[in-house]
Design a protein around this motif. Structure first.
Motif, PDB file in Angstrom:
ATOM      1  N   MET A 157       0.640  -0.901  -0.233  1.00  0.00           N
ATOM      2  CA  MET A 157      -0.096   0.020  -0.391  1.00  0.00           C
ATOM      3  C   MET A 157       0.985   1.169   0.310  1.00  0.00           C
ATOM      4  O   MET A 157       1.872   1.608   0.494  1.00  0.00           O
ATOM      5  CB  MET A 157      -0.488  -0.001   1.299  1.00  0.00           C
ATOM      6  CG  MET A 157      -2.064   0.936   1.082  1.00  0.00           C
ATOM      7  SD  MET A 157      -2.974   1.788   2.918  1.00  0.00           S
ATOM      8  CE  MET A 157      -1.117   1.933   4.608  1.00  0.00           C
TER       9      MET A 157
ATOM     10  N   GLU B  29      -5.731   1.933  -5.081  1.00  0.00           N
ATOM     11  CA  GLU B  29      -5.721   2.858  -4.100  1.00  0.00           C
ATOM     12  C   GLU B  29      -6.809   3.841  -4.082  1.00  0.00           C
ATOM     13  O   GLU B  29      -6.977   3.805  -3.029  1.00  0.00           O
ATOM     14  CB  GLU B  29      -4.081   3.355  -3.928  1.00  0.00           C
ATOM     15  CG  GLU B  29      -3.015   2.012  -3.981  1.00  0.00           C
ATOM     16  CD  GLU B  29      -1.755   2.731  -3.967  1.00  0.00           C
ATOM     17  OE1 GLU B  29      -1.195   2.283  -3.808  1.00  0.00           O
ATOM     18  OE2 GLU B  29      -1.662   4.039  -4.853  1.00  0.00           O
TER      19      GLU B  29
ATOM     20  N   PRO C  24      -8.672 -11.890  -4.023  1.00  0.00           N
ATOM     21  CA  PRO C  24      -7.858 -11.643  -5.438  1.00  0.00           C
ATOM     22  C   PRO C  24      -7.637 -12.339  -6.488  1.00  0.00           C
ATOM     23  O   PRO C  24      -7.467 -13.045  -7.140  1.00  0.00           O
ATOM     24  CB  PRO C  24      -6.033 -11.434  -4.279  1.00  0.00           C
ATOM     25  CG  PRO C  24      -6.284 -13.438  -3.804  1.00  0.00           C
ATOM     26  CD  PRO C  24      -8.330 -13.189  -3.104  1.00  0.00           C
TER      27      PRO C  24
ATOM     28  N   THR D 115      -6.529  -6.891  -7.539  1.00  0.00           N
ATOM     29  CA  THR D 115      -6.087  -7.032  -6.352  1.00  0.00           C
ATOM     30  C   THR D 115      -5.818  -5.585  -5.338  1.00  0.00           C
ATOM     31  O   THR D 115      -5.528  -5.936  -4.081  1.00  0.00           O
ATOM     32  CB  THR D 115      -4.733  -7.905  -6.188  1.00  0.00           C
ATOM     33  OG1 THR D 115      -5.011  -8.677  -7.976  1.00  0.00           O
ATOM     34  CG2 THR D 115      -4.220  -8.335  -5.258  1.00  0.00           C
ATOM     35  N   GLU D 116      -5.187  -4.587  -6.319  1.00  0.00           N
ATOM     36  CA  GLU D 116      -4.268  -3.714  -5.132  1.00  0.00           C
ATOM     37  C   GLU D 116      -4.875  -2.741  -3.811  1.00  0.00           C
ATOM     38  O   GLU D 116      -5.032  -2.274  -3.258  1.00  0.00           O
ATOM     39  CB  GLU D 116      -3.716  -2.566  -5.605  1.00  0.00           C
ATOM     40  CG  GLU D 116      -2.718  -2.917  -6.749  1.00  0.00           C
ATOM     41  CD  GLU D 116      -2.710  -3.534  -8.395  1.00  0.00           C
ATOM     42  OE1 GLU D 116      -1.774  -3.500  -8.639  1.00  0.00           O
ATOM     43  OE2 GLU D 116      -4.493  -3.563  -8.573  1.00  0.00           O
TER      44      GLU D 116
ATOM     45  N   GLU E  86      -4.923  -5.402  -0.866  1.00  0.00           N
ATOM     46  CA  GLU E  86      -3.851  -5.068  -0.298  1.00  0.00           C
ATOM     47  C   GLU E  86      -4.219  -3.649  -0.198  1.00  0.00           C
ATOM     48  O   GLU E  86      -3.215  -3.797   1.417  1.00  0.00           O
ATOM     49  CB  GLU E  86      -2.889  -4.940  -1.153  1.00  0.00           C
ATOM     50  CG  GLU E  86      -2.320  -5.820  -2.337  1.00  0.00           C
ATOM     51  CD  GLU E  86      -1.646  -5.375  -4.263  1.00  0.00           C
ATOM     52  OE1 GLU E  86      -0.963  -7.299  -3.984  1.00  0.00           O
ATOM     53  OE2 GLU E  86      -1.256  -5.263  -3.555  1.00  0.00           O
ATOM     54  N   THR E  87      -4.219  -3.259  -0.075  1.00  0.00           N
ATOM     55  CA  THR E  87      -4.188  -1.233   0.276  1.00  0.00           C
ATOM     56  C   THR E  87      -4.899  -1.781   1.630  1.00  0.00           C
ATOM     57  O   THR E  87      -4.877  -0.829   2.521  1.00  0.00           O
ATOM     58  CB  THR E  87      -5.008  -0.464  -0.702  1.00  0.00           C
ATOM     59  OG1 THR E  87      -4.241  -0.347  -2.070  1.00  0.00           O
ATOM     60  CG2 THR E  87      -4.975   1.137   0.267  1.00  0.00           C
TER      61      THR E  87
ATOM     62  N   ALA F 183      -6.280  -4.657   3.702  1.00  0.00           N
ATOM     63  CA  ALA F 183      -5.763  -5.055   3.877  1.00  0.00           C
ATOM     64  C   ALA F 183      -4.696  -4.262   5.782  1.00  0.00           C
ATOM     65  O   ALA F 183      -4.548  -4.642   6.330  1.00  0.00           O
ATOM     66  CB  ALA F 183      -4.956  -5.963   3.660  1.00  0.00           C
ATOM     67  N   GLU F 184      -3.812  -3.410   4.499  1.00  0.00           N
ATOM     68  CA  GLU F 184      -2.912  -2.264   5.638  1.00  0.00           C
ATOM     69  C   GLU F 184      -3.424  -1.659   6.458  1.00  0.00           C
ATOM     70  O   GLU F 184      -3.220  -1.347   7.301  1.00  0.00           O
ATOM     71  CB  GLU F 184      -1.471  -2.023   4.845  1.00  0.00           C
ATOM     72  CG  GLU F 184      -0.612  -3.006   4.270  1.00  0.00           C
ATOM     73  CD  GLU F 184       0.305  -2.345   3.827  1.00  0.00           C
ATOM     74  OE1 GLU F 184       0.667  -1.766   4.363  1.00  0.00           O
ATOM     75  OE2 GLU F 184       0.904  -3.081   2.269  1.00  0.00           O
TER      76      GLU F 184
ATOM     77  N   TRP G 157      -9.302 -12.024   2.890  1.00  0.00           N
ATOM     78  CA  TRP G 157      -9.588 -12.551   1.877  1.00  0.00           C
ATOM     79  C   TRP G 157     -10.174 -13.957   2.356  1.00  0.00           C
ATOM     80  O   TRP G 157      -9.652 -14.670   2.531  1.00  0.00           O
ATOM     81  CB  TRP G 157      -8.148 -12.838   1.621  1.00  0.00           C
ATOM     82  CG  TRP G 157      -6.901 -11.407   1.070  1.00  0.00           C
ATOM     83  CD1 TRP G 157      -5.528 -10.991   1.550  1.00  0.00           C
ATOM     84  CD2 TRP G 157      -7.810 -11.265  -0.620  1.00  0.00           C
ATOM     85  NE1 TRP G 157      -5.354 -10.289   1.080  1.00  0.00           N
ATOM     86  CE2 TRP G 157      -5.801 -10.087   0.342  1.00  0.00           C
ATOM     87  CE3 TRP G 157      -8.123 -10.599  -1.430  1.00  0.00           C
ATOM     88  CZ2 TRP G 157      -5.834  -8.865  -0.966  1.00  0.00           C
ATOM     89  CZ3 TRP G 157      -7.643  -9.860  -1.963  1.00  0.00           C
ATOM     90  CH2 TRP G 157      -6.557  -8.945  -2.046  1.00  0.00           C
TER      91      TRP G 157
END
Length: 327
Positions: free
Chosen positions: A1, A19, A37, A42-43, A46-47, A49-50, A61
């Motif tokens: 992220m 994002e 994912p 996917t991003e 990922e963004t 999740a953080e 997920w």
């Protein structure tokens, strides 16, 4: 992220479209997000999740897209703001739940993000999920820039609660994977804890006569959405001449770039809401023109529907696009 995703409100930061989608959900007060994912989506996960570790909302997920959608649906039915997201073919997996969801409606805001992949950059096909929106009865919004992606996701949560329906935000690869300056907004306070309390006893029981009743309600909601949101989600750029252009999503930016390069000053109708289509506004745009070019990625989705609208409202206008092999 990118750490820029959690920059203070008012900041202008370079974000990927994905994002920006995540930031839009965070600003809207996201409580629960779930996904399986798959590029080009996917991003987003990922963004989130953080960000979830820092902000405290729930992210997971899931085993597959159907499970992800059902996690989000359960949260929204409990009054929370929820989002599920997936690549275009993932909607095939989630379709069983989503088709019935529009009949049942929702309580908390629920946003579904489909990241389509024209040119199959990272996918097995070029499936066009705009058709799913029509078949499911999902209101659909299409951003043309990362800034719009953030803003439309934020807005979609409010609209979902206003109409008690999930809203679909359709991105494509050139939105999801474009990095551009995005102005950030305030982050709303999360609701935190939901309570499952159906608005009426049969709301989530889709069988027989109940499903037929809810289908009628869905059609009435879509009619209201078309009439009430058309003024806000349709943009006309002025121009002159007898040729006009209708477009949506990232194709709108292609049209602007081409028009500048060619020195064209033509009327351009940008559709941010592409289901339900604002038929009256499209009809108004068509009148006074002789030819209209439809610019879109993948299937002639807009072209076919604009032709149907023109038949009753502007029958003498020539509609050009993919059917003529022009694009």
């Amino acid at each position: 992220m990118s750490k820029a995703v959690l920059s203070p409100p008012g900041s202008i930061v370079p974000l990927l479209g994905n994002e920006a989608i995540a930031r839009g959900a965070i600003e809207a007060g996201l409580d629960v997000a779930a996904a399986y994912p798959g590029t080009p989506s996917t991003e987003i996960g990922e963004t989130l999740a953080e960000a979830a570790r820092e902000l405290g909302f729930h992210f997971e997920w899931a085993t597959n897209e159907k499970v992800a959608s059902e996690v989000a649906i359960g949260a929204a039915w409990s009054g929370l703001r929820a989002m599920c997201f997936m690549k275009h073919v993932g909607v095939n997996v989630a379709a069983d739940a989503l088709f019935t969801l529009t009949y049942a409606g929702t309580t908390g805001g629920l946003v579904v993000v489909s990241a389509d992949d024209p040119h199959a950059h990272s996918s097995q096909n070029e499936q066009d999920n705009r058709h799913y929106a029509v078949a499911m009865g999902l209101p659909m919004l299409e951003p043309s820039t990362p800034q719009e992606a953030k803003d439309l996701v934020y807005r979609a949560f409010d609209l979902s609660e206003r109409y008690a329906l999930p809203f679909l935000v359709r991105s494509t690869t050139r939105i999801s994977h474009t990095r551009a300056p995005v102005r950030l907004g305030e982050i709303r306070e999360r609701r935190g804890k939901g309570k499952f309390k159906p608005p009426e006893p049969d709301r989530y029981v889709q069988v027989g006569a109940i499903a037929r009743k809810h289908h009628r309600e869905l059609l009435e909601k879509l009619s209201r959405i078309e009439g009430e949101l058309a003024p806000e989600l349709v943009e006309i750029r002025g121009g002159s001449g007898e040729l006009g252009i209708i477009t949506s999503g990232v194709a709108y930016t292609y049209v602007l770039e081409a028009a500048r390069a060619m020195g064209l000053d033509v009327p351009i109708l940008k559709l941010t809401m592409t289901n339900p289509l604002p038929a009256e506004r499209i009809g108004e745009f068509l009148r006074g023109l002789k030819r209209v070019l439809i610019v879109e990625e993948l299937d002639p989705y807009l072209e076919e529907r604009v032709k149907a609208i023109a038949k009753d409202r502007a029958p003498n206008v020539e509609i050009l696009g993919k059917a003529q092999g022009l694009l």
